[in-house]
Design a protein around this motif. Structure first.
Motif, PDB file in Angstrom:
ATOM      1  N   VAL A 226       1.063  -1.203   0.024  1.00  0.00           N
ATOM      2  CA  VAL A 226      -0.092  -0.049  -0.201  1.00  0.00           C
ATOM      3  C   VAL A 226       0.950   1.324  -0.077  1.00  0.00           C
ATOM      4  O   VAL A 226       1.673   1.562   0.772  1.00  0.00           O
ATOM      5  N   GLY A 227       0.752   1.897  -0.946  1.00  0.00           N
ATOM      6  CA  GLY A 227       1.526   3.394  -1.089  1.00  0.00           C
ATOM      7  C   GLY A 227       0.784   4.532  -0.605  1.00  0.00           C
ATOM      8  O   GLY A 227      -0.307   4.757  -0.829  1.00  0.00           O
ATOM      9  N   ILE A 228       1.347   5.231   0.242  1.00  0.00           N
ATOM     10  CA  ILE A 228       0.748   6.597   0.733  1.00  0.00           C
ATOM     11  C   ILE A 228       1.620   7.818   0.294  1.00  0.00           C
ATOM     12  O   ILE A 228       2.806   7.674   0.490  1.00  0.00           O
ATOM     13  N   ALA A 229       1.126   8.711  -0.395  1.00  0.00           N
ATOM     14  CA  ALA A 229       1.734   9.853  -0.785  1.00  0.00           C
ATOM     15  C   ALA A 229       0.858  11.060  -1.064  1.00  0.00           C
ATOM     16  O   ALA A 229      -0.462  10.794  -1.001  1.00  0.00           O
ATOM     17  N   ARG A 230       1.040  12.168  -1.528  1.00  0.00           N
ATOM     18  CA  ARG A 230       0.406  13.299  -1.906  1.00  0.00           C
ATOM     19  C   ARG A 230      -0.103  13.568  -3.448  1.00  0.00           C
ATOM     20  O   ARG A 230      -0.854  13.953  -3.911  1.00  0.00           O
ATOM     21  N   ASN A 231       1.247  13.302  -4.223  1.00  0.00           N
ATOM     22  CA  ASN A 231       1.101  13.344  -5.674  1.00  0.00           C
ATOM     23  C   ASN A 231       0.302  12.421  -6.242  1.00  0.00           C
ATOM     24  O   ASN A 231       0.741  11.307  -6.446  1.00  0.00           O
ATOM     25  N   GLN A 232      -0.967  12.440  -6.821  1.00  0.00           N
ATOM     26  CA  GLN A 232      -1.876  11.571  -7.508  1.00  0.00           C
ATOM     27  C   GLN A 232      -1.185  10.989  -8.711  1.00  0.00           C
ATOM     28  O   GLN A 232      -1.361   9.674  -8.742  1.00  0.00           O
ATOM     29  N   GLU A 233      -0.654  11.820  -9.395  1.00  0.00           N
ATOM     30  CA  GLU A 233      -0.141  11.370 -10.603  1.00  0.00           C
ATOM     31  C   GLU A 233       0.878  10.325 -10.335  1.00  0.00           C
ATOM     32  O   GLU A 233       1.092   9.288 -10.856  1.00  0.00           O
ATOM     33  N   LYS A 234       1.798  10.590  -9.498  1.00  0.00           N
ATOM     34  CA  LYS A 234       3.030   9.643  -9.030  1.00  0.00           C
ATOM     35  C   LYS A 234       2.437   8.496  -8.318  1.00  0.00           C
ATOM     36  O   LYS A 234       3.075   7.651  -8.515  1.00  0.00           O
ATOM     37  N   LEU A 235       1.272   8.638  -7.625  1.00  0.00           N
ATOM     38  CA  LEU A 235       0.746   7.520  -6.944  1.00  0.00           C
ATOM     39  C   LEU A 235       0.218   6.716  -8.106  1.00  0.00           C
ATOM     40  O   LEU A 235       0.403   5.488  -7.713  1.00  0.00           O
ATOM     41  N   ASP A 236      -0.588   7.215  -9.017  1.00  0.00           N
ATOM     42  CA  ASP A 236      -0.807   6.300 -10.016  1.00  0.00           C
ATOM     43  C   ASP A 236       0.000   5.432 -10.633  1.00  0.00           C
ATOM     44  O   ASP A 236       0.169   4.332 -11.072  1.00  0.00           O
TER      45      ASP A 236
END
Ligand code: ZN
Ligand code: ZN
Length: 384
Positions: A226-236
């Motif tokens: 499970v990845g957690i971060a703020r940048n949606q593009e990079k999360l995708d």
């Protein structure tokens, strides 16, 4: 002397001929400093200069640098008052790939990765398997005298060099990321005693080191990442590189994230206990999330460095039978394993690395410092 040795010797001689008189380098003349009383900031200075090639002792080699990655640690030294062990002026840079051009005969002509931290191999920590945190370790661009990776060449001990073999289409400069960003996560996984089937959380999975934590834990057999971060593009993007699920932490506190995480576990039939949580951001909100997610028999592995003081009811560790663990650097003996994972594409470095001429060092530092977390690791290649 047979023909082959003659060829080998002449290749060697050719290589020998490339030994320079001087090392050309981008030296940190002075780091950024702040006057304690007035608060006045004196900007740091990086200048192109040359330094002598030192006499190489037994077991030492001179490496011609193919590329050196820009790490947050370098920026900490240059901008944020983190002191280097060797006093400036010195050259920064500890994520280095290159070719051996002088010194120890056995190494000449070989392409190598220089481990970011090189243990002394003599002390009790080294002898008991904790050499990654050896107190006498040498780190280029920090504790290796004035030598660092943002140079044409660097003298280093040969004992812990990682040889690059059959690199195929991979440019040698790109493999510099194995020296630090790619290996730190491997050591962290070892420290976490990561086992196939484990469930993993990576806080800061979009960062330069974080994305490798996602890829490496997955490659080592993690069941769920499970990845957690703020940048949606990079999360995708991280969903293609290790992550099974992502949580965007923008404008959410640790409690909200914890709730969302529990919901995710419930929906997907995952346990809420036993997670191995890697905190890679080094900042307080990230640490708070890590502590909030830490549950029964869980482990929180602190990979990111920062000076924040984060509150926690330590007694919960007792009740949870849980652990909070730090991890530093990577043992040189793990380097060939990570190199193998890269060359066999079990972890993908291609989309996460970008090369630039070393002469852009000042602008690049400035840019990476401002951006916080660039989309790709920038490797500087010598263009003196
Ligand atoms: Zn680093
Ligand atoms: Zn040691």
């Amino acid at each position: 002397m047979n023909e082959q040795t003659t060829i080998k010797k002449s290749v060697r001689r050719e290589k020998m001929a490339t030994i320079p008189d001087k090392i050309l380098t981008w030296q940190m003349v002075q780091p950024t400093s702040r006057d304690r009383e007035t608060g006045e900031v004196t900007p740091g200075k990086i200048e192109k200069t040359e330094v002598p090639v030192p006499e190489l002792g037994p077991g030492e080699v001179l490496v011609e640098v193919a590329g050196c990655g820009v790490c947050h640690t370098d920026l900490g030294y240059f901008y944020d008052g983190v002191p280097t062990v060797s006093r400036p002026p010195l050259t920064l840079g500890h994520e280095i790939a290159g070719t051996v051009v002088a010194g120890d005969e056995a190494w000449i002509g070989k392409e190598v990765i220089i481990p970011a931290v090189m243990p002394c191999r003599q002390c009790i920590l080294c002898k008991t398997g904790r050499g990654n945190r050896c107190l006498n370790q040498k780190m280029p661009g920090n504790s290796l005298g004035l030598y660092g990776g943002f140079s044409s060449h660097i003298p280093v001990p040969s004992i812990d060099l990682c040889e690059v073999k059959d690199r195929g289409e991979f440019p040698l400069s790109h493999l510099a990321v194995v020296a630090d960003a790619g290996t730190t996560p491997y050591q962290a996984a070892k420290r976490a005693d990561l086992q196939p089937g484990d469930n993993v959380v990576v806080i800061g999975i979009t960062g330069g080191v974080g994305q490798y934590v996602g890829q490496i834990t997955k490659a080592l057999g993690a069941k769920t990442v499970v990845g957690i971060a703020r940048n949606q593009e990079k999360l995708d993007r991280s969903l293609k590189y290790g992550a099974d699920f992502v949580i965007n932490s923008t404008d959410k506190d640790a409690r909200a994230i914890s709730k969302e995480f529990r919901g995710l576990c419930k929906e997907n039939g995952l346990p809420t206990f036993g997670w191995k949580i890697f905190e890679v951001t080094g900042v307080k909100p990230g640490q708070e999330i890590g502590l909030a997610l830490l549950g029964f028999v869980g482990k929180l592995i602190v990979v990111g460095y920062g000076l924040a003081k984060t509150e926690y009811a330590i007694g919960r560790l007792m009740a949870f039978d849980a652990e909070v663990i730090g991890t530093w650097g990577c043992l040189p003996e793990y380097y060939p394993i990570v190199m193998d994972m890269v060359l066999n594409k079990k972890i993908d470095i291609g989309p996460f690395v970008e090369t630039r001429p070393m002469s852009s060092i000042v602008e690049t530092f400035e840019e990476v410092h401002k951006a916080g977390s660039p989309a790709k690791r920038i490797v500087l290649t010598p263009d003196f």
